[in-house]
Design an enzyme around this catalytic site. Structure first.
Site, PDB file in Angstrom:
ATOM      1  N   PRO A   3     -13.620  12.411 -11.729  1.00  0.00           N
ATOM      2  CA  PRO A   3     -12.226  13.798 -11.206  1.00  0.00           C
ATOM      3  C   PRO A   3     -11.628  13.540 -11.883  1.00  0.00           C
ATOM      4  O   PRO A   3     -10.406  13.198 -11.494  1.00  0.00           O
ATOM      5  CB  PRO A   3     -12.434  13.345  -9.094  1.00  0.00           C
ATOM      6  CG  PRO A   3     -13.229  11.753  -9.891  1.00  0.00           C
ATOM      7  CD  PRO A   3     -14.000  11.487 -10.526  1.00  0.00           C
ATOM      8  N   CYS A   4     -10.938  14.262 -12.917  1.00  0.00           N
ATOM      9  CA  CYS A   4     -10.086  13.838 -13.947  1.00  0.00           C
ATOM     10  C   CYS A   4      -9.209  14.692 -13.694  1.00  0.00           C
ATOM     11  O   CYS A   4      -8.097  14.143 -13.456  1.00  0.00           O
ATOM     12  CB  CYS A   4     -10.478  14.113 -15.696  1.00  0.00           C
ATOM     13  SG  CYS A   4     -11.283  15.057 -15.666  1.00  0.00           S
TER      14      CYS A   4
END
Length: 293
Positions: free
Chosen positions: A261-262
Site C-alpha cells: 500500500p504505497c
DNA sequence: GGTTGTCCTTTAA
DNA sequence: TTAAAGGACAACC
C-alpha cells in the site's frame, strides 16, 4: 504487440464497477483542479454531460461514499487524521507479527517472499513472468505473476496499457514475458474485492528488488487499512531515521501497487506528495478505502 | 509558495 | 571500490 491487440479485443471485466472509474477519475480531477471554488454536484454533472442524480449513483456505487463525503475524505484535514497520533505504536505493535513466517501482514493477508540479491542482479533473468490486463476499480490493472506468486501490479488509463507494460518490463529486462490472462485473472478478484480478503488462503506475493527496497515494502505492508504513515515513519521503522528521502524513492519503485500500500505513505504535512501511477489515482484509492472501511 | 540542506540509495565506471 | 547523480523529503525562508 499482437499480445496487446488480443487483450484489447477481449477485455475481461471481473469487477462490475470497473467502468465507473473513468467517471470517478474525471470527477476527482475536477474537484482537485479548482478545489478553491468547490464546484457543485450540478456543475460537475453538467460538465460530464450527466444528470446529478445519475452521477451521484455512479459515485456512491463506486466509492461507498457520496461525492460530497468523498470530497471530505480527500482533504488535507482527513489525511492528517489518517496519520493520527497513535500511528507509531501501531507500527510497533504489528512489528512482531511481521517478517517471520506467514503472518497477518496487510489486511489482505499476504505472505511474501523476497528475491535473493543474486536473483535481483540477474534482472529477472531465468524468470518467467505471466501478465494480463484486467479492469479494476482504479482503471486498467496490469497483473504480473511468477509461479511463486504475484510479482507486479500496475495501473493504466484506457489506451495507455502499452506504457504501463513497458514501465514494468523495464524493471526486470531479462525476464521472459508471457501474456496469460487466464492465469492472472483470479488475482484481480482476490485483490480488489474485500470480501475475498481472508487468512484462509493468504495471497502470495514475490518482492523483487534491492535489499533496501524490500525492507521498505515490507514496512508498508504493515500499515493497516484506512491508516497512513509518513515517509519518515517508514524510515524510522526500518531503523534508518534519516533515510526518509531514500525511502521515498524506494516507495516509488514499488512494483505491486495497491497490494503493497504505497498509497498510504504521505508527506509529513499530510499532503499527497506523489504517485507513480498518478496523483489522481492515489486520491481515488485513498477515498475508496475511506468509503469501504 | 518556492528554495535549500541533507543523507542514503543506485548505477556506472 | 569510488564517484556522481538524484530522489513520491523536510525544514526554513
Amino acid at each position: 504487440m499482437n499480445a496487446l491487440a488480443k487483450i484489447d479485443s477481449s477485455p475481461i471485466d471481473v469487477t462490475p464497477d470497473g467502468s465507473d472509474y473513468e467517471t470517478v477519475r474525471r470527477v476527482i480531477e475536477m474537484i482537485t483542479l479548482d478545489y478553491r471554488d468547490q464546484p457543485s454536484l450540478e456543475a460537475i454533472a453538467s460538465e460530464l454531460g450527466q444528470s446529478p442524480t445519475q452521477l451521484q449513483k455512479v459515485f456512491t456505487r463506486w466509492a461507498g461514499l457520496s461525492p460530497k463525503a468523498f470530497l471530505q475524505a480527500v482533504t488535507l484535514d482527513h489525511a492528517k487524521r489518517l496519520l493520527g497520533k497513535e500511528e507509531l505504536p501501531l507500527l510497533e505493535a504489528s512489528y512482531e507479527l511481521g517478517l517471520s513466517g506467514p503472518g497477518r501482514l496487510h489486511d489482505l493477508f499476504v505472505t511474501h517472499e523476497a528475491m535473493s540479491p543474486g536473483e535481483w542482479k540477474a534482472r529477472g533473468g531465468g524468470l518467467t513472468i505471466r501478465y494480463g490486463f484486467h479492469s479494476s476499480p482504479f482503471g486498467q490493472a496490469l497483473v504480473m505473476a511468477t509461479d511463486r506468486g504475484l510479482s507486479g501490479l500496475a495501473f493504466a488509463d484506457l489506451g495507455c496499457e502499452q506504457a504501463a507494460l513497458d514501465d514494468m518490463m523495464r524493471r526486470w529486462p531479462n525476464a521472459e514475458y508471457v501474456p496469460d490472462q487466464e492465469m492472472t485473472a483470479p488475482y484481480v478478484g482476490r485483490v480488489f474485492d474485500r470480501a475475498n480478503w481472508s487468512c484462509d488462503q493468504p495471497l502470495k506475493v514475490v518482492l523483487i528488488g534491492t535489499d533496501f527496497q524490500v525492507r521498505v515494502w515490507q514496512s508498508l505492508l504493515k500499515i493497516p487499512f484506512g491508516k497512513a504513515v509518513t515517509y519518515s515513519d517508514v524510515a524510522n521503522d526500518i531503523g534508518q531515521p534519516t533515510a526518509s528521502r531514500a525511502v521515498g524513492a524506494a516507495v516509488g519503485a514499488n512494483p505491486i501497487s495497491f497490494v503493497v500500500p504505497c498509497h498510504r505513505a504521505l508527506g509529513k504535512s499530510g499532503a499527497l506528495t506523489g504517485y507513480h501511477w498518478g496523483l489522481t489515482r492515489k486520491r481515488a484509492i485513498l477515498g475508496w478505502e475511506a468509503g469501504n472501511a
